[in-house]
Every structure is written in C-alpha cells, then in structure tokens.
Enzyme design. Structure first.
Site, PDB file in Angstrom:
ATOM      1  CB  SER A 173       9.680   5.428   9.753  1.00  0.00           C
ATOM      2  OG  SER A 173       9.211   4.885  11.200  1.00  0.00           O
TER       3      SER A 173
ATOM      4  CB  CYS B 206       2.496  -2.862  14.256  1.00  0.00           C
ATOM      5  SG  CYS B 206       2.277  -2.586  12.370  1.00  0.00           S
TER       6      CYS B 206
ATOM      7  CB  CYS C 232       0.802   4.275  11.139  1.00  0.00           C
ATOM      8  SG  CYS C 232       1.357   5.950  10.344  1.00  0.00           S
TER       9      CYS C 232
ATOM     10  CD  GLU D  88      -3.090  -0.547   1.804  1.00  0.00           C
ATOM     11  OE1 GLU D  88      -4.221  -1.433   1.859  1.00  0.00           O
ATOM     12  OE2 GLU D  88      -2.955   0.230   2.820  1.00  0.00           O
TER      13      GLU D  88
ATOM     14  CB  SER E 147       8.862   2.709  15.703  1.00  0.00           C
ATOM     15  OG  SER E 147       8.176   3.120  14.467  1.00  0.00           O
ATOM     16  CG  LEU E 148      11.089   5.817  22.103  1.00  0.00           C
ATOM     17  CD1 LEU E 148      12.453   5.229  21.931  1.00  0.00           C
ATOM     18  CD2 LEU E 148      11.214   7.236  22.718  1.00  0.00           C
ATOM     19  CG  HIS E 149       6.047   2.894  19.424  1.00  0.00           C
ATOM     20  ND1 HIS E 149       5.387   3.792  19.018  1.00  0.00           N
ATOM     21  CD2 HIS E 149       6.377   2.096  18.220  1.00  0.00           C
ATOM     22  CE1 HIS E 149       5.476   3.777  17.598  1.00  0.00           C
ATOM     23  NE2 HIS E 149       5.988   2.935  17.181  1.00  0.00           N
TER      24      HIS E 149
ATOM     25  N   GLY F 136       6.427  -2.608   6.381  1.00  0.00           N
ATOM     26  CA  GLY F 136       7.578  -3.015   6.138  1.00  0.00           C
ATOM     27  C   GLY F 136       8.683  -2.250   7.185  1.00  0.00           C
TER      28      GLY F 136
ATOM     29  CB  CYS G 137       6.381  -5.828   9.023  1.00  0.00           C
ATOM     30  SG  CYS G 137       7.906  -5.405   9.844  1.00  0.00           S
TER      31      CYS G 137
HETATM   32  N1  SAH Z   1       8.609  -0.451  10.197  1.00  0.00           N
HETATM   33  C1  SAH Z   1       8.920   1.022  10.312  1.00  0.00           C
HETATM   34  C2  SAH Z   1       8.083   1.906   9.452  1.00  0.00           C
HETATM   35  C3  SAH Z   1       6.530   1.256   9.287  1.00  0.00           C
HETATM   36  S1  SAH Z   1       5.289   1.779  10.581  1.00  0.00           S
HETATM   37  C4  SAH Z   1       8.749   1.427  11.583  1.00  0.00           C
HETATM   38  O1  SAH Z   1       8.139   0.681  12.539  1.00  0.00           O
HETATM   39  O2  SAH Z   1       9.139   2.362  12.059  1.00  0.00           O
HETATM   40  C5  SAH Z   1       5.086   3.489  10.622  1.00  0.00           C
HETATM   41  C6  SAH Z   1       4.845   3.815  12.231  1.00  0.00           C
HETATM   42  O3  SAH Z   1       3.323   3.330  12.350  1.00  0.00           O
HETATM   43  C7  SAH Z   1       5.498   3.259  13.073  1.00  0.00           C
HETATM   44  O4  SAH Z   1       5.832   4.046  14.115  1.00  0.00           O
HETATM   45  C8  SAH Z   1       4.693   2.050  13.858  1.00  0.00           C
HETATM   46  O5  SAH Z   1       4.980   1.950  15.057  1.00  0.00           O
HETATM   47  C9  SAH Z   1       3.471   2.952  13.602  1.00  0.00           C
HETATM   48  N2  SAH Z   1       2.143   2.017  13.903  1.00  0.00           N
HETATM   49  C10 SAH Z   1       2.123   0.539  13.515  1.00  0.00           C
HETATM   50  N3  SAH Z   1       0.908   0.245  13.966  1.00  0.00           N
HETATM   51  C11 SAH Z   1       0.183   1.323  14.670  1.00  0.00           C
HETATM   52  C12 SAH Z   1      -1.219   1.635  15.153  1.00  0.00           C
HETATM   53  N4  SAH Z   1      -2.079   0.429  15.073  1.00  0.00           N
HETATM   54  N5  SAH Z   1      -1.467   2.752  15.322  1.00  0.00           N
HETATM   55  C13 SAH Z   1      -0.794   3.633  15.319  1.00  0.00           C
HETATM   56  N6  SAH Z   1       0.560   3.884  14.801  1.00  0.00           N
HETATM   57  C14 SAH Z   1       1.085   2.564  14.479  1.00  0.00           C
HETATM   58 FE1  SF4 Z   2       7.071  -3.848  11.268  1.00  0.00          FE
HETATM   59 FE2  SF4 Z   2       7.002  -1.191  11.871  1.00  0.00          FE
HETATM   60 FE3  SF4 Z   2       4.796  -2.633  12.236  1.00  0.00          FE
HETATM   61 FE4  SF4 Z   2       6.651  -2.940  13.831  1.00  0.00          FE
HETATM   62  S1  SF4 Z   2       5.635  -1.025  13.538  1.00  0.00           S
HETATM   63  S2  SF4 Z   2       5.620  -4.655  12.912  1.00  0.00           S
HETATM   64  S3  SF4 Z   2       8.594  -2.598  12.442  1.00  0.00           S
HETATM   65  S4  SF4 Z   2       5.956  -2.265  10.221  1.00  0.00           S
END
Ligand code: SAH
Ligand code: SF4
Length: 384
Positions: free
Chosen positions: A219, A139, A361, A112, A241-243, A187, A132
């Site tokens: 990212s 995610c 995202c 996508e 992507s810290l979280h 990814g 991924c």
């Molecule tokens: N794999 C990479 C890039 C793709 S994800 C990464 O993890 O950085 C892009 C962003 O969306 C990341 O910060 C990811 O953690 C966030 N994300 C994933 N699932 C999400 C969700 N359900 N709600 C909000 N953000 C999310």
């Molecule tokens: Fe993959 Fe980024 Fe999703 Fe984590 S947040 S599963 S690294 S796409």
C-alpha cells in the site's frame, strides 16, 4: 474486553534473542548474500542452501538443530550469524482473533505487526518504517516524532515472529494460518523501497517461506517515481491510499499529492504490470464525515478510476484524540457504497477488525507515542 498477555519486563530476554549486534542477521540476507558471506569464511556455496532452508522453511534459529551441518561448523556459524526475531514488548489479542504485536527493535525503537484471521485467509499487516514522514492529516502514524526505515531483517523478522506464534512451520504446510501479507502497517513502503524489496524477495523465495507475490499487497500513498520500479521488480499487488478525488482536497489529506498529483498517480497505476480482472488495484478510501464522503465524491471516484481493474475499500475512519476528524455516519457510508456498487464494485466497506486493541489502520503504536501536529519533527531530506 481485549485479552492482553502479561507484558514481559525488558530484562526478560527470550533465549532466542541475541543482543550481540556484531552478528549478522540471516533474516536480512538473500541467498546470494549468504553465499558471499559464507565464502568469506571459506565455506562452499551449498552450505547457503542448507542454512537457508533451515531458517526460512523450518523456522529454526539454533544452529545446533540444523542436523545436516557438521558439528564443528555450528559454533563457527553461531559466532558470525543469528536468526533472531525482534523482541515482543507487548502482545494483544482481540475478541475477534486479531493479534497485535508491538515489536522492540535492537535500538529500542518499536514497530507494530497485526495478524487478522478471516474465514478463507489469515493476513499479516507489517510495518516498513518506525513512524512515517508523510503526515497524512487523518493518520496517527504520521504524527510520530521518531522516524526511521526498518532494515530488511526487521521486516522479515515480523513475518518470522508471526509464523512462530501461529505454528506455521514448516513454511507452506497445509492449514497454515498466515496466507497473505499486506504492507499497510506503519510507514510508507516506497520511501524504504530497497529494504522492503529485499525483504519481499526473501519471503517470496520458493526455497524458503515461498509466499507468492499474488498474496502480497503493498500500500502506498503514491510515491510515483518508485512505483514503476516496484511493479516491475516485485510484481506484488498494489493498493493506493486515495482518500480524495480532487487535487485540492487530496493535497490536504495526503500531502504527498502536492508533489505527485492525481493525474500522475493514475498514470503510474495504469502502468502497473499484470493488472487484470483477476489482479486488481485496491483503492483505499477513508470515510471522513463531511470531508470526502458526499455522493458527488462517490460519483467522481468511479469516474476517476474507470477503465482500471479495481477494488474499492471504504475504510471507516479510526478516530484518535486530537485528529479533528469524525467517522462518516453509517447511512452516509451506505449511500456512498451504493453508488460504488452500482458502478460494478462489490462489497466495498472494510469491516474494522481488532478495534478493541486499537489494531486498525492509522492507530498503530497509538498507546506509545501521542503527539500533536505542532510537536512533529520530520527527518529532513526524506520527502525529497
Ligand atoms: N503508508 C502507506 C501504508 C500504511 S497506511 C499508505 O499510506 O498507503 C495503511 C492504510 O491505512 C492507508 O490507506 C491509510 O491511509 C489508512 N489509514 C491511516 N490512518 C487511518 C485512520 N485513522 N483510519 C482509517 N484508515 C487510516
Ligand atoms: Fe504515512 Fe500512510 Fe499514514 Fe500517510 S497514511 S502518514 S503515508 S502511514
């Protein structure tokens, strides 16, 4: 209500689509690669420059329209190369102008691409893999069964396709709609570094699309060993992507943390070239109710990144069925944001865009594949 264009039947193949896999895609060739491929056909180097400009500056894919190529040359080129975009199997437009394309790749897999228009910019969010392997617990992309790397031409193809639809040719024109690229789609870009790097070099090349590295943001969930190389070679902007701000919790939410922990990640970020107040790292922080959204977490966050030129993006969690998480309450996000703002970081809450078409995202490809954790299959070897 989202506006959804009619879904083309699989047999409705657009004219520019070539199913002939024996042809080489120009979209995945850097100029030097093209020169080498042309040399094999006995063609001189300057032809590469001509073709390159038609394809990447003017967006052409039909050799017959490349007027400075001698007529007999055109069928020869067409019998070896193509500049086709991936097929669009579904296109949706949100009430807020966000556009989402589900692209079908040559092997039938799908990825996508999302375009997000804003007042001062238009950002294209592109995918680097189908699915991924990393399984971050919140995610949706991480729950997909099928995973493969995208080839450079498939990454570039997403950008070309968007530029076609947005009317952005010739590249670099005034009022262009696509001004920024974020590698935040499906990814983990640093698990497909070679192809991502190639694609970005093609898109950054001044003879073609010419997008500045300052307008590209990659990212990553924190693939520490690849970060140094990526920073040095591409010099694009970095988002992390810290979280979570504690290893225990991050191990759970972003499992790659078990391999590369917070201390290692922070060290790698500090080493990213060119960081300054004008070029900050973006810290992505998904707000999960009762999990990582306390005021204590907010204080620990600002402490953790102190001294690093930073932007913080608080992302309201996008729920999906079976995730087991909830979005933090608006008041809690506000309390968290206040602490972050008092520490000197401006407007940190990211407004969700394209929610009506599930463009946000973590929801990419959500209609197509829905699997629970117990059903996941990971491609062996990818996580090292
Ligand atoms: N794999 C990479 C890039 C793709 S994800 C990464 O993890 O950085 C892009 C962003 O969306 C990341 O910060 C990811 O953690 C966030 N994300 C994933 N699932 C999400 C969700 N359900 N709600 C909000 N953000 C999310
Ligand atoms: Fe993959 Fe980024 Fe999703 Fe984590 S947040 S599963 S690294 S796409």
């Amino acid at each position: 209500m989202p506006v959804t264009d009619p879904i083309p039947a699989a047999s409705e193949t657009p004219a520019h689509f070539s199913p002939d896999k024996s042809l080489i895609s120009l979209l995945g060739l850097e100029k030097a690669d093209l020169q080498a491929a042309l040399a094999e056909l006995g063609l001189p180097k300057f032809r590469a420059g001509q073709i390159w400009r038609w394809v990447f500056r003017h967006g052409l894919s039909d050799f017959n329209e490349m007027t400075d190529l001698a007529k007999p040359l055109r069928p020869l080129l067409a019998s070896h190369f193509h500049a086709d975009r991936p097929l669009v199997s579904r296109r949706q437009q949100s009430v807020d102008g966000t556009i989402k394309w589900l692209v079908r790749l040559a092997d039938g897999q799908e990825a996508e691409t999302v375009y997000i228009p804003d007042r001062d910019r238009g950002t294209l969010c592109i995918s680097s893999q189908v699915g991924c392997t990393l399984n971050c617990s919140f995610c949706h992309t991480g729950t997909q069964r099928l995973v493969r790397n995208l080839a450079a031409e498939e990454i570039v193809g997403q950008i070309m396709l968007a530029m076609d639809e947005l009317g952005d040719w010739p590249a670099g024109k005034e009022n262009r709609r696509l001004t920024n690229i974020v590698l935040m789609g499906m990814g983990e870009p640093l698990y497909n570094y070679e192809q991502v790097a190639k694609a970005m070099k093609i898109i950054m090349s001044g003879e073609g699309v010419g997008l500045s590295r300052r307008r590209i943001t990659l990212s990553t969930s924190g693939i520490v060993p690849e970060m140094e190389r990526c920073g040095a070679e591409l010099g694009v902007n970095l988002a992390i992507s810290l979280h979570a701000v504690r290893d225990g919790l991050r191990d759970e939410l972003v499992p790659i943390n078990r391999k590369y922990n917070l201390a290692q990640l922070l060290e790698a970020v500090r080493g990213w070239p060119g960081l300054s107040n004008a070029r900050r790292v973006t810290w992505e922080y998904v707000m999960l109710k009762g999990v990582n959204d306390s005021e204590q977490d907010a204080r620990a966050l600002v402490k953790l990144i102190a001294g690093i030129p930073s932007k913080i993006n608080l992302i309201p969690f996008n729920p999906w069925p079976g995730s087991g998480y909830e979005t933090s309450a608006a008041e809690q996000i506000e309390k968290f944001a206040q602490i972050v703002m008092k520490a000197g970081y401006a407007s940190p809450v990211r407004t969700p865009r394209g929610r009506d078409i599930l463009a946000a995202c973590g929801q990419l490809k959500s209609d197509s594949v829905r699997l629970r954790k117990s059903q996941q299959v990971t491609v062996a070897g990818w996580q090292g």
